[in-house]
Write a protein that holds these residues in place. Structure first.
Motif, PDB file in Angstrom:
ATOM      1  N   UNK A  64       0.751  -1.116   0.083  1.00 18.95           N
ATOM      2  CA  UNK A  64       0.013   0.002   0.199  1.00 18.95           C
ATOM      3  C   UNK A  64       0.700   1.377   0.186  1.00 18.95           C
ATOM      4  N   UNK A  65       0.168   2.370  -0.403  1.00 12.09           N
ATOM      5  CA  UNK A  65       0.912   3.417  -0.504  1.00 12.09           C
ATOM      6  C   UNK A  65       0.754   4.074   1.098  1.00 12.09           C
ATOM      7  N   UNK A  66       1.405   5.214   1.125  1.00 11.35           N
ATOM      8  CA  UNK A  66       1.455   5.844   2.598  1.00 11.35           C
ATOM      9  C   UNK A  66       0.256   6.371   2.985  1.00 11.35           C
ATOM     10  N   UNK A  71      -2.472   0.588  -4.000  1.00 10.92           N
ATOM     11  CA  UNK A  71      -1.571  -0.513  -3.716  1.00 10.92           C
ATOM     12  C   UNK A  71      -0.773  -1.000  -4.956  1.00 10.92           C
ATOM     13  N   UNK A  72       0.228  -1.466  -4.963  1.00 10.73           N
ATOM     14  CA  UNK A  72       1.165  -1.945  -6.070  1.00 10.73           C
ATOM     15  C   UNK A  72       0.810  -3.531  -5.910  1.00 10.73           C
ATOM     16  N   UNK A  73       0.847  -4.237  -6.863  1.00 11.91           N
ATOM     17  CA  UNK A  73       0.561  -5.722  -7.225  1.00 11.91           C
ATOM     18  C   UNK A  73       1.775  -6.308  -7.908  1.00 11.91           C
ATOM     19  N   UNK A 124      -8.371  -1.164 -10.888  1.00 10.19           N
ATOM     20  CA  UNK A 124      -7.070  -1.014 -11.767  1.00 10.19           C
ATOM     21  C   UNK A 124      -6.740   0.293 -11.940  1.00 10.19           C
ATOM     22  N   UNK A 125      -5.622   0.975 -11.681  1.00  9.68           N
ATOM     23  CA  UNK A 125      -5.397   2.481 -12.072  1.00  9.68           C
ATOM     24  C   UNK A 125      -4.163   2.483 -12.946  1.00  9.68           C
ATOM     25  N   UNK A 126      -3.264   1.486 -13.019  1.00  6.39           N
ATOM     26  CA  UNK A 126      -2.133   1.499 -13.991  1.00  6.39           C
ATOM     27  C   UNK A 126      -1.639   0.066 -14.357  1.00  6.39           C
ATOM     28  N   UNK A 150      -1.039  -1.441 -10.545  1.00  4.82           N
ATOM     29  CA  UNK A 150      -1.513  -0.554  -9.214  1.00  4.82           C
ATOM     30  C   UNK A 150      -2.896  -0.428  -9.454  1.00  4.82           C
ATOM     31  N   UNK A 151      -3.523  -0.453  -8.340  1.00  6.91           N
ATOM     32  CA  UNK A 151      -5.020  -0.519  -7.902  1.00  6.91           C
ATOM     33  C   UNK A 151      -5.496   0.533  -6.854  1.00  6.91           C
TER      34      UNK A 151
END
Length: 178
Positions: A64-66, A71-73, A124-126, A150-151
């Motif tokens: 997860x981001x801060x 989140x990055x998968x 999904x964003x990227x 990235x989600x």
């Protein structure tokens, strides 16, 4: 400002007699040693929970981001080694809404093909388009540059149910024994 004047001004400002009469070299050396003139170094800190990767039993990870919103998968190092040389990656499409455990793509290697399951629900964003041209990036850095997508996480509580690094290590050791 002359060196002598600078030394006197500095000497008065820190009320320290070694600065009162000094050469420029002495002045710089003393200034470097004096705590009052060292630059303030500010570090950013985050809780270990925020920066910790979480793993699934299907060998995917999420970080997860801060802010906990994205989140990055990716797939784990263990999975990348088990797959062998990755030759093709099917990435998810952007704006795809998924639930935890849904298939979002596939990874094909010389040994086998495996579906990629999302560890958390969201959108999904990227997608990591580098993998389309260089799928072997997954083998080189599966938990770094070889990330898959990235989600935007819809339910951050799902992350808490996943394994931490130590739990995942034990899980893979048990799997190797059987």
């Amino acid at each position: 400002m002359s060196t002598a004047v600078a030394c006197r001004v500095l000497g008065r400002s820190v009320a320290s007699t070694p600065f009162a009469r000094c050469s420029r070299t002495q002045y710089l050396r003393l200034r470097a040693q004096n705590q009052a003139f060292r630059p303030v170094i500010r570090s950013f800190s985050a809780s270990s929970r925020v920066w910790q990767k979480k793993y699934t039993q299907d060998h995917e990870w999420v970080e997860l981001s801060d802010d906990g919103a994205t989140g990055t998968i990716g797939i784990s190092t263990y999975a990348a080694k088990a797959l062998g040389d990755v030759v093709f990656v099917e990435l998810p499409t952007v704006d795809l809404e998924v639930n935890q455990g849904d298939s979002i793509g596939a990874v094909e290697s010389v040994k086998s093909a495996s579906d990629i399951m999302t560890p958390v629900s969201g959108t999904i964003i990227e997608a990591n388009n580098v993998l389309e041209e260089k799928p072997a990036t997954i083998n080189k850095s599966p938990e770094g540059e070889g990330w898959l997508a990235k989600i935007a996480v819809s339910d951050p509580s799902e992350v808490e149910k996943l394994m931490d690094g130590e739990g995942y290590r034990k899980f893979t050791e048990e799997a190797d024994e059987h």
